[in-house]
Write a protein that holds these residues in place. Structure first.
Motif, PDB file in Angstrom:
ATOM      1  N   ALA A   1       0.818  -1.211   0.000  1.00 55.53           N
ATOM      2  CA  ALA A   1       0.000   0.000   0.000  1.00 55.53           C
ATOM      3  C   ALA A   1       0.853   1.263   0.000  1.00 55.53           C
ATOM      4  N   ARG A   2       2.071   1.175   0.545  1.00 58.90           N
ATOM      5  CA  ARG A   2       2.954   2.341   0.625  1.00 58.90           C
ATOM      6  C   ARG A   2       4.047   2.339  -0.451  1.00 58.90           C
ATOM      7  N   GLY A   3       4.001   1.374  -1.343  1.00 60.49           N
ATOM      8  CA  GLY A   3       4.987   1.330  -2.424  1.00 60.49           C
ATOM      9  C   GLY A   3       6.380   0.934  -1.957  1.00 60.49           C
ATOM     10  N   VAL A   4       6.453   0.084  -0.941  1.00 57.51           N
ATOM     11  CA  VAL A   4       7.742  -0.388  -0.429  1.00 57.51           C
ATOM     12  C   VAL A   4       8.125  -1.638  -1.205  1.00 57.51           C
ATOM     13  N   PHE A   5       9.308  -1.593  -1.851  1.00 52.44           N
ATOM     14  CA  PHE A   5       9.752  -2.715  -2.680  1.00 52.44           C
ATOM     15  C   PHE A   5      10.937  -3.470  -2.100  1.00 52.44           C
ATOM     16  N   ALA A   6      11.540  -2.948  -1.027  1.00 51.45           N
ATOM     17  CA  ALA A   6      12.738  -3.579  -0.496  1.00 51.45           C
ATOM     18  C   ALA A   6      12.796  -3.405   1.009  1.00 51.45           C
ATOM     19  N   ALA A   7      13.450  -4.353   1.659  1.00 52.25           N
ATOM     20  CA  ALA A   7      13.715  -4.248   3.095  1.00 52.25           C
ATOM     21  C   ALA A   7      15.227  -4.111   3.249  1.00 52.25           C
ATOM     22  N   PRO A   8      15.688  -3.233   4.101  1.00 52.82           N
ATOM     23  CA  PRO A   8      14.936  -2.364   4.989  1.00 52.82           C
ATOM     24  C   PRO A   8      14.480  -1.091   4.281  1.00 52.82           C
ATOM     25  N   THR A   9      13.329  -0.592   4.677  1.00 49.33           N
ATOM     26  CA  THR A   9      12.845   0.715   4.248  1.00 49.33           C
ATOM     27  C   THR A   9      12.253   1.402   5.469  1.00 49.33           C
ATOM     28  N   VAL A  10      12.682   2.640   5.713  1.00 52.59           N
ATOM     29  CA  VAL A  10      12.122   3.440   6.793  1.00 52.59           C
ATOM     30  C   VAL A  10      11.446   4.643   6.139  1.00 52.59           C
ATOM     31  N   ILE A  11      10.154   4.817   6.427  1.00 54.37           N
ATOM     32  CA  ILE A  11       9.407   5.956   5.903  1.00 54.37           C
ATOM     33  C   ILE A  11       9.153   6.912   7.061  1.00 54.37           C
ATOM     34  N   PHE A  12       9.514   8.177   6.866  1.00 61.96           N
ATOM     35  CA  PHE A  12       9.305   9.200   7.884  1.00 61.96           C
ATOM     36  C   PHE A  12       8.087  10.041   7.521  1.00 61.96           C
ATOM     37  N   TYR A  13       7.304  10.382   8.549  1.00 59.28           N
ATOM     38  CA  TYR A  13       6.106  11.205   8.380  1.00 59.28           C
ATOM     39  C   TYR A  13       6.232  12.426   9.284  1.00 59.28           C
ATOM     40  N   ASP A  14       5.686  13.554   8.841  1.00 57.83           N
ATOM     41  CA  ASP A  14       5.680  14.753   9.682  1.00 57.83           C
ATOM     42  C   ASP A  14       4.486  14.686  10.632  1.00 57.83           C
ATOM     43  N   ALA A  15       4.284  15.750  11.413  1.00 55.42           N
ATOM     44  CA  ALA A  15       3.210  15.786  12.401  1.00 55.42           C
ATOM     45  C   ALA A  15       1.832  15.676  11.761  1.00 55.42           C
ATOM     46  N   GLN A  16       1.699  16.095  10.489  1.00 54.21           N
ATOM     47  CA  GLN A  16       0.422  16.000   9.788  1.00 54.21           C
ATOM     48  C   GLN A  16       0.272  14.672   9.042  1.00 54.21           C
ATOM     49  N   ASP A  17       1.184  13.728   9.288  1.00 59.14           N
ATOM     50  CA  ASP A  17       1.184  12.397   8.679  1.00 59.14           C
ATOM     51  C   ASP A  17       1.457  12.418   7.179  1.00 59.14           C
ATOM     52  N   ASN A  18       2.207  13.434   6.713  1.00 56.82           N
ATOM     53  CA  ASN A  18       2.660  13.470   5.325  1.00 56.82           C
ATOM     54  C   ASN A  18       4.034  12.812   5.250  1.00 56.82           C
ATOM     55  N   GLU A  19       4.253  12.008   4.219  1.00 52.44           N
ATOM     56  CA  GLU A  19       5.565  11.378   4.058  1.00 52.44           C
ATOM     57  C   GLU A  19       6.601  12.456   3.755  1.00 52.44           C
ATOM     58  N   ILE A  20       7.712  12.446   4.512  1.00 52.15           N
ATOM     59  CA  ILE A  20       8.761  13.438   4.295  1.00 52.15           C
ATOM     60  C   ILE A  20      10.073  12.823   3.826  1.00 52.15           C
ATOM     61  N   GLY A  21      10.180  11.502   3.840  1.00 51.04           N
ATOM     62  CA  GLY A  21      11.405  10.882   3.352  1.00 51.04           C
ATOM     63  C   GLY A  21      11.397   9.382   3.538  1.00 51.04           C
ATOM     64  N   ARG A  22      12.291   8.732   2.767  1.00 52.31           N
ATOM     65  CA  ARG A  22      12.490   7.287   2.865  1.00 52.31           C
ATOM     66  C   ARG A  22      13.976   7.014   2.945  1.00 52.31           C
ATOM     67  N   ALA A  23      14.324   5.988   3.695  1.00 54.28           N
ATOM     68  CA  ALA A  23      15.724   5.597   3.823  1.00 54.28           C
ATOM     69  C   ALA A  23      15.812   4.080   3.773  1.00 54.28           C
ATOM     70  N   HIS A  24      16.949   3.604   3.234  1.00 52.06           N
ATOM     71  CA  HIS A  24      17.165   2.164   3.108  1.00 52.06           C
ATOM     72  C   HIS A  24      18.454   1.724   3.789  1.00 52.06           C
ATOM     73  N   SER A  25      19.192   2.680   4.368  1.00 50.86           N
ATOM     74  CA  SER A  25      20.465   2.366   5.014  1.00 50.86           C
ATOM     75  C   SER A  25      20.726   3.390   6.110  1.00 50.86           C
ATOM     76  N   VAL A  26      21.735   3.120   6.930  1.00 46.92           N
ATOM     77  CA  VAL A  26      22.122   4.051   7.990  1.00 46.92           C
ATOM     78  C   VAL A  26      22.585   5.376   7.382  1.00 46.92           C
ATOM     79  N   GLU A  27      23.292   5.320   6.261  1.00 50.46           N
ATOM     80  CA  GLU A  27      23.764   6.543   5.610  1.00 50.46           C
ATOM     81  C   GLU A  27      22.582   7.409   5.174  1.00 50.46           C
ATOM     82  N   GLU A  28      21.567   6.788   4.588  1.00 44.68           N
ATOM     83  CA  GLU A  28      20.386   7.537   4.158  1.00 44.68           C
ATOM     84  C   GLU A  28      19.607   8.070   5.354  1.00 44.68           C
ATOM     85  N   LEU A  29      19.570   7.303   6.454  1.00 40.27           N
ATOM     86  CA  LEU A  29      18.919   7.781   7.672  1.00 40.27           C
ATOM     87  C   LEU A  29      19.612   9.044   8.185  1.00 40.27           C
TER      88      LEU A  29
END
Length: 179
Positions: free
Chosen positions: A139-167
């Motif tokens: 439903a969220r378009g996640v194609f690989a693990a690990p994937t971390v999706i960040f949301y703001d206070a209004q529950d809007n997606e603000i970013g995705r990361a797949h590694s510690v460097e991207e985090l």
């Protein structure tokens, strides 16, 4: 040796013929091979889902070693090793939440899991090996693990990361803004 005499009209006709032939030249399709499920196969023979996943892959170059887990880990060979995770960005306490999509058998999930354990942000771990987790990932378009999706206070997606460097890349600007 006698020279063949051609008329100007014959030469013009030959040039026109050559131009027409050049306009009708078609090259062959380039065959692209990529690894899928453990072996290399022509991308054109992949199913629609795998082709879409291939189109969304990111090409990258690792100049430095990748992030490592801070706990003692046991390699498949039985060797244990001690490694360090880079310190997380200072201000992870920004408003919002995250969703961490992982698999139990994912070799890249433990470093990301160790990293997000240290951030002061509400979050949820979603195991995509379960039916509910797989549906949530789809439903969220996640194609690989690990994937971390960040949301703001209004529950809007603000970013995705797949590694510690991207985090770190996503969370470091928040640390600067918080100070």
């Amino acid at each position: 040796m006698t020279a063949k005499h051609r008329t100007l009209e014959a030469i013009d006709a030959e040039i026109a013929e050559t131009k027409a032939a050049l306009n009708d030249v078609h090259g062959t399709q380039t065959e692209v091979y990529a690894r899928i499920v453990g072996y290399y196969r022509a991308v054109r023979n992949w199913n629609k889902g795998k082709r879409d996943e291939f189109d969304q892959r990111k090409m990258f170059v690792c100049d430095e070693p990748t992030a490592k887990i801070s706990d003692e880990t046991t390699a498949p060979s039985g060797d244990s090793k001690k490694t360090d995770v880079p310190a997380p960005a200072a201000a992870h306490g920004t408003a919002g939440r995250y969703e961490f999509f992982l698999r139990r058998t994912c070799p890249n999930c433990p470093p990301v899991k160790a990293f997000i354990a240290d951030i002061a942000m509400d979050g949820e771990q979603i195991d995509v090996d379960t039916e509910a987790g797989l549906q949530s990932a789809a439903a969220r378009g996640v194609f690989a693990a690990p994937t971390v999706i960040f949301y703001d206070a209004q529950d809007n997606e603000i970013g995705r990361a797949h590694s510690v460097e991207e985090l770190n890349a996503i969370l470091a600007p928040a640390a600067v803004m918080a100070s």
